[in-house]
Design a protein around this motif. Sequence first.
Motif, PDB file in Angstrom:
ATOM      1  N   LYS A  67     -10.022  -4.396 -12.909  1.00  0.00           N
ATOM      2  CA  LYS A  67     -11.210  -4.512 -12.437  1.00  0.00           C
ATOM      3  C   LYS A  67     -12.429  -3.540 -12.699  1.00  0.00           C
ATOM      4  CE  LYS A  67     -10.779  -4.985  -7.515  1.00  0.00           C
ATOM      5  NZ  LYS A  67     -10.702  -6.162  -6.720  1.00  0.00           N
ATOM      6  N   PHE A  68     -13.523  -4.242 -12.577  1.00  0.00           N
ATOM      7  CA  PHE A  68     -14.790  -2.924 -13.444  1.00  0.00           C
ATOM      8  C   PHE A  68     -15.947  -4.012 -12.404  1.00  0.00           C
ATOM      9  CE2 PHE A  68     -15.145  -4.828 -17.028  1.00  0.00           C
ATOM     10  CZ  PHE A  68     -16.484  -4.766 -17.307  1.00  0.00           C
ATOM     11  N   GLN A  69     -17.306  -3.379 -12.252  1.00  0.00           N
ATOM     12  CA  GLN A  69     -18.604  -4.109 -11.621  1.00  0.00           C
ATOM     13  C   GLN A  69     -19.002  -3.427 -12.806  1.00  0.00           C
ATOM     14  OE1 GLN A  69     -19.188  -3.385  -7.287  1.00  0.00           O
ATOM     15  NE2 GLN A  69     -18.250  -5.899  -7.102  1.00  0.00           N
ATOM     16  N   ALA A  70     -20.551  -3.971 -13.377  1.00  0.00           N
ATOM     17  CA  ALA A  70     -21.208  -4.079 -14.082  1.00  0.00           C
ATOM     18  C   ALA A  70     -22.096  -4.878 -14.178  1.00  0.00           C
ATOM     19  CB  ALA A  70     -20.772  -3.488 -15.145  1.00  0.00           C
ATOM     20  N   ASP A  71     -23.510  -4.564 -14.371  1.00  0.00           N
ATOM     21  CA  ASP A  71     -24.530  -5.337 -14.656  1.00  0.00           C
ATOM     22  C   ASP A  71     -24.445  -6.183 -15.382  1.00  0.00           C
ATOM     23  OD1 ASP A  71     -26.006  -4.561 -12.210  1.00  0.00           O
ATOM     24  OD2 ASP A  71     -27.249  -2.435 -13.309  1.00  0.00           O
ATOM     25  N   ALA A  72     -25.009  -7.976 -15.204  1.00  0.00           N
ATOM     26  CA  ALA A  72     -24.706  -8.149 -16.310  1.00  0.00           C
ATOM     27  C   ALA A  72     -25.764  -9.055 -16.436  1.00  0.00           C
ATOM     28  CB  ALA A  72     -23.370  -9.288 -16.059  1.00  0.00           C
ATOM     29  N   CYS A  79     -27.612  -9.487 -12.075  1.00  0.00           N
ATOM     30  CA  CYS A  79     -27.123  -9.385 -10.951  1.00  0.00           C
ATOM     31  C   CYS A  79     -25.587  -8.742 -11.209  1.00  0.00           C
ATOM     32  CB  CYS A  79     -27.082 -10.795 -10.720  1.00  0.00           C
ATOM     33  SG  CYS A  79     -25.528 -11.905 -11.681  1.00  0.00           S
ATOM     34  N   LYS A  80     -25.349  -8.422 -10.487  1.00  0.00           N
ATOM     35  CA  LYS A  80     -23.525  -7.007 -10.977  1.00  0.00           C
ATOM     36  C   LYS A  80     -23.161  -8.017 -10.649  1.00  0.00           C
ATOM     37  CE  LYS A  80     -23.859  -2.884  -8.741  1.00  0.00           C
ATOM     38  NZ  LYS A  80     -23.707  -3.108 -10.556  1.00  0.00           N
ATOM     39  N   GLU A  81     -22.114  -8.016 -11.142  1.00  0.00           N
ATOM     40  CA  GLU A  81     -20.924  -9.479 -10.969  1.00  0.00           C
ATOM     41  C   GLU A  81     -19.598  -7.973 -12.022  1.00  0.00           C
ATOM     42  OE1 GLU A  81     -20.849 -12.040 -11.290  1.00  0.00           O
ATOM     43  OE2 GLU A  81     -22.043 -12.578 -11.145  1.00  0.00           O
ATOM     44  N   THR A  82     -17.937  -9.282 -11.011  1.00  0.00           N
ATOM     45  CA  THR A  82     -17.096  -8.478 -10.959  1.00  0.00           C
ATOM     46  C   THR A  82     -16.814  -8.979 -12.386  1.00  0.00           C
ATOM     47  OG1 THR A  82     -16.269  -7.794  -8.388  1.00  0.00           O
ATOM     48  CG2 THR A  82     -14.913  -8.049  -9.223  1.00  0.00           C
ATOM     49  N   PHE A  83     -15.780  -8.182 -12.957  1.00  0.00           N
ATOM     50  CA  PHE A  83     -14.765  -8.602 -13.983  1.00  0.00           C
ATOM     51  C   PHE A  83     -13.243  -8.683 -14.473  1.00  0.00           C
ATOM     52  CE2 PHE A  83     -18.914  -8.584 -15.834  1.00  0.00           C
ATOM     53  CZ  PHE A  83     -19.917  -9.336 -15.712  1.00  0.00           C
ATOM     54  N   PHE A  84     -12.828  -9.242 -14.144  1.00  0.00           N
ATOM     55  CA  PHE A  84     -11.275  -8.708 -14.361  1.00  0.00           C
ATOM     56  C   PHE A  84     -11.102  -8.550 -15.992  1.00  0.00           C
ATOM     57  CE2 PHE A  84     -11.269 -10.494 -10.194  1.00  0.00           C
ATOM     58  CZ  PHE A  84     -10.632 -10.189  -9.484  1.00  0.00           C
ATOM     59  N   VAL A  85     -10.071  -8.038 -16.571  1.00  0.00           N
ATOM     60  CA  VAL A  85     -10.140  -7.318 -17.960  1.00  0.00           C
ATOM     61  C   VAL A  85      -8.509  -8.035 -17.806  1.00  0.00           C
ATOM     62  CG1 VAL A  85      -9.636  -5.340 -19.416  1.00  0.00           C
ATOM     63  CG2 VAL A  85     -11.759  -5.502 -17.647  1.00  0.00           C
ATOM     64  N   VAL A  86      -9.051  -8.950 -18.847  1.00  0.00           N
ATOM     65  CA  VAL A  86      -7.131  -9.286 -19.196  1.00  0.00           C
ATOM     66  C   VAL A  86      -6.564  -8.600 -20.566  1.00  0.00           C
ATOM     67  CG1 VAL A  86      -7.247 -11.136 -18.004  1.00  0.00           C
ATOM     68  CG2 VAL A  86      -7.682 -11.391 -20.455  1.00  0.00           C
ATOM     69  N   ASN A  87      -5.000  -8.551 -20.792  1.00  0.00           N
ATOM     70  CA  ASN A  87      -4.525  -8.071 -21.870  1.00  0.00           C
ATOM     71  C   ASN A  87      -4.718  -9.161 -22.699  1.00  0.00           C
ATOM     72  OD1 ASN A  87      -3.052  -7.020 -23.249  1.00  0.00           O
ATOM     73  ND2 ASN A  87      -1.255  -6.840 -22.799  1.00  0.00           N
ATOM     74  N   GLY A  88      -5.063  -8.768 -24.122  1.00  0.00           N
ATOM     75  CA  GLY A  88      -4.456  -9.842 -25.526  1.00  0.00           C
ATOM     76  C   GLY A  88      -6.254 -10.337 -25.229  1.00  0.00           C
ATOM     77  N   PRO A  89      -6.369 -11.577 -26.804  1.00  0.00           N
ATOM     78  CA  PRO A  89      -7.299 -11.555 -26.983  1.00  0.00           C
ATOM     79  C   PRO A  89      -7.961 -13.193 -26.725  1.00  0.00           C
ATOM     80  CG  PRO A  89      -5.139 -12.454 -28.900  1.00  0.00           C
ATOM     81  CD  PRO A  89      -5.350 -11.638 -27.384  1.00  0.00           C
ATOM     82  N   SER A  90      -7.537 -13.399 -25.049  1.00  0.00           N
ATOM     83  CA  SER A  90      -8.514 -14.664 -24.814  1.00  0.00           C
ATOM     84  C   SER A  90      -9.235 -14.267 -24.643  1.00  0.00           C
ATOM     85  CB  SER A  90      -7.691 -14.565 -23.715  1.00  0.00           C
ATOM     86  OG  SER A  90      -8.157 -13.588 -22.393  1.00  0.00           O
ATOM     87  N   SER A  91     -10.298 -15.443 -24.498  1.00  0.00           N
ATOM     88  CA  SER A  91     -11.795 -15.883 -24.492  1.00  0.00           C
ATOM     89  C   SER A  91     -11.861 -14.923 -23.373  1.00  0.00           C
ATOM     90  CB  SER A  91     -12.286 -17.151 -24.885  1.00  0.00           C
ATOM     91  OG  SER A  91     -11.589 -17.832 -25.014  1.00  0.00           O
ATOM     92  N   SER A  92     -12.857 -14.459 -23.213  1.00  0.00           N
ATOM     93  CA  SER A  92     -13.712 -14.085 -22.349  1.00  0.00           C
ATOM     94  C   SER A  92     -14.791 -15.073 -21.458  1.00  0.00           C
ATOM     95  CB  SER A  92     -14.690 -13.394 -22.654  1.00  0.00           C
ATOM     96  OG  SER A  92     -14.719 -11.756 -22.655  1.00  0.00           O
ATOM     97  N   LEU A  93     -14.699 -15.549 -20.048  1.00  0.00           N
ATOM     98  CA  LEU A  93     -15.292 -16.419 -19.251  1.00  0.00           C
ATOM     99  C   LEU A  93     -16.340 -15.724 -18.227  1.00  0.00           C
ATOM    100  CD1 LEU A  93     -12.426 -18.199 -18.955  1.00  0.00           C
ATOM    101  CD2 LEU A  93     -14.065 -18.256 -20.634  1.00  0.00           C
ATOM    102  N   LEU A  94     -17.451 -16.942 -18.402  1.00  0.00           N
ATOM    103  CA  LEU A  94     -18.313 -16.406 -17.338  1.00  0.00           C
ATOM    104  C   LEU A  94     -17.836 -17.519 -16.015  1.00  0.00           C
ATOM    105  CD1 LEU A  94     -20.077 -14.532 -16.875  1.00  0.00           C
ATOM    106  CD2 LEU A  94     -22.469 -16.220 -17.544  1.00  0.00           C
ATOM    107  N   SER A  95     -17.920 -16.649 -14.854  1.00  0.00           N
ATOM    108  CA  SER A  95     -17.384 -18.160 -13.668  1.00  0.00           C
ATOM    109  C   SER A  95     -18.859 -18.880 -13.839  1.00  0.00           C
ATOM    110  CB  SER A  95     -17.432 -17.293 -12.758  1.00  0.00           C
ATOM    111  OG  SER A  95     -18.427 -16.737 -12.016  1.00  0.00           O
ATOM    112  N   TRP A  96     -17.953 -19.929 -12.640  1.00  0.00           N
ATOM    113  CA  TRP A  96     -18.798 -21.463 -12.337  1.00  0.00           C
ATOM    114  C   TRP A  96     -20.281 -20.367 -11.975  1.00  0.00           C
ATOM    115  CZ3 TRP A  96     -21.237 -25.669 -11.995  1.00  0.00           C
ATOM    116  CH2 TRP A  96     -21.524 -26.442 -10.345  1.00  0.00           C
ATOM    117  N   LYS A  97     -20.421 -18.895 -10.395  1.00  0.00           N
ATOM    118  CA  LYS A  97     -21.027 -19.052  -9.873  1.00  0.00           C
ATOM    119  C   LYS A  97     -21.677 -18.147 -10.498  1.00  0.00           C
ATOM    120  CE  LYS A  97     -19.088 -19.586  -5.515  1.00  0.00           C
ATOM    121  NZ  LYS A  97     -17.946 -17.887  -3.449  1.00  0.00           N
TER     122      LYS A  97
END
Length: 251
Positions: A67-72, A79-97
């Motif tokens: 995981k890493f933190q970056a400005d989105a 705002c600064k958000e935490t992103f979990f990086v997954v292995n593979g070509p899955s879709s990138s998702l923005l959480s509900w919050k």
Amino acid sequence: MTARDKPLFSGNIAGTPVRVIADSGASVNVLNETDYLAVKNKSKLTHSNSRVYPYYMSAEPLNLLGKFQADASNGQYTCKETFFVVNGPSSSLLSWKASQKFNLITSVISVSEPKSHLDTDIMSEFPTVTAGMGTCKCDPVKVVVDESIKPVAQPHRRISFHVRKKVEQKLDELERADIIERAEGPTPWISPIVAVPKLTGDEIRICVDMRAVNQAISRERHVIPTIDDIVADLNGCKVFSKVDLRQGYHK
């Protein structure tokens, strides 16, 4: 579902344009490996002990690289958000919050129907249909009777003592309103009444057991529309209203 059908939005993560899906069911932000490698000035991945599952009740968690933190940013909000990086070509998702922060998804807590002065205007403009019982202006309904059915005189059903006064008052009220009329002399058909208390507890509803009489009525056949038929008929309609048919079972 095609890409066009998905709620895809363009945003920036650490200054790099990224296409993400605003997912109302996601509790964390998820970035696939390809999008993570494309992010410029990205923070170094840190180990994560969290388990992220692809959907509710899923038994297998996603294969996280870290995981890493970056400005989105979406151009309006940052705002600064935490992103979990997954292995593979899955879709990138923005959480509900996060989707709510960027005003991509809004939640409706309650729905209220605003009161309009039109309600009062309509009531005063059409007093003949908004007060009292009213009368039917259409042609009288013709009931086709099967004369081969022998008339049935059903026995009277005893009414509880504590509601007899209410039954008498209700019958007088219906007779004064010209909804029912008194029958004099012998009659081949007798159907018992049933007094049903209303939810308020102060009033009763007079019902009649017509099961025996219905055996002598020839049934007419009508095609009942399906939901698809109704939806097709309502296509293009813009204004809808609701009507409360007061004591509509007397019509």
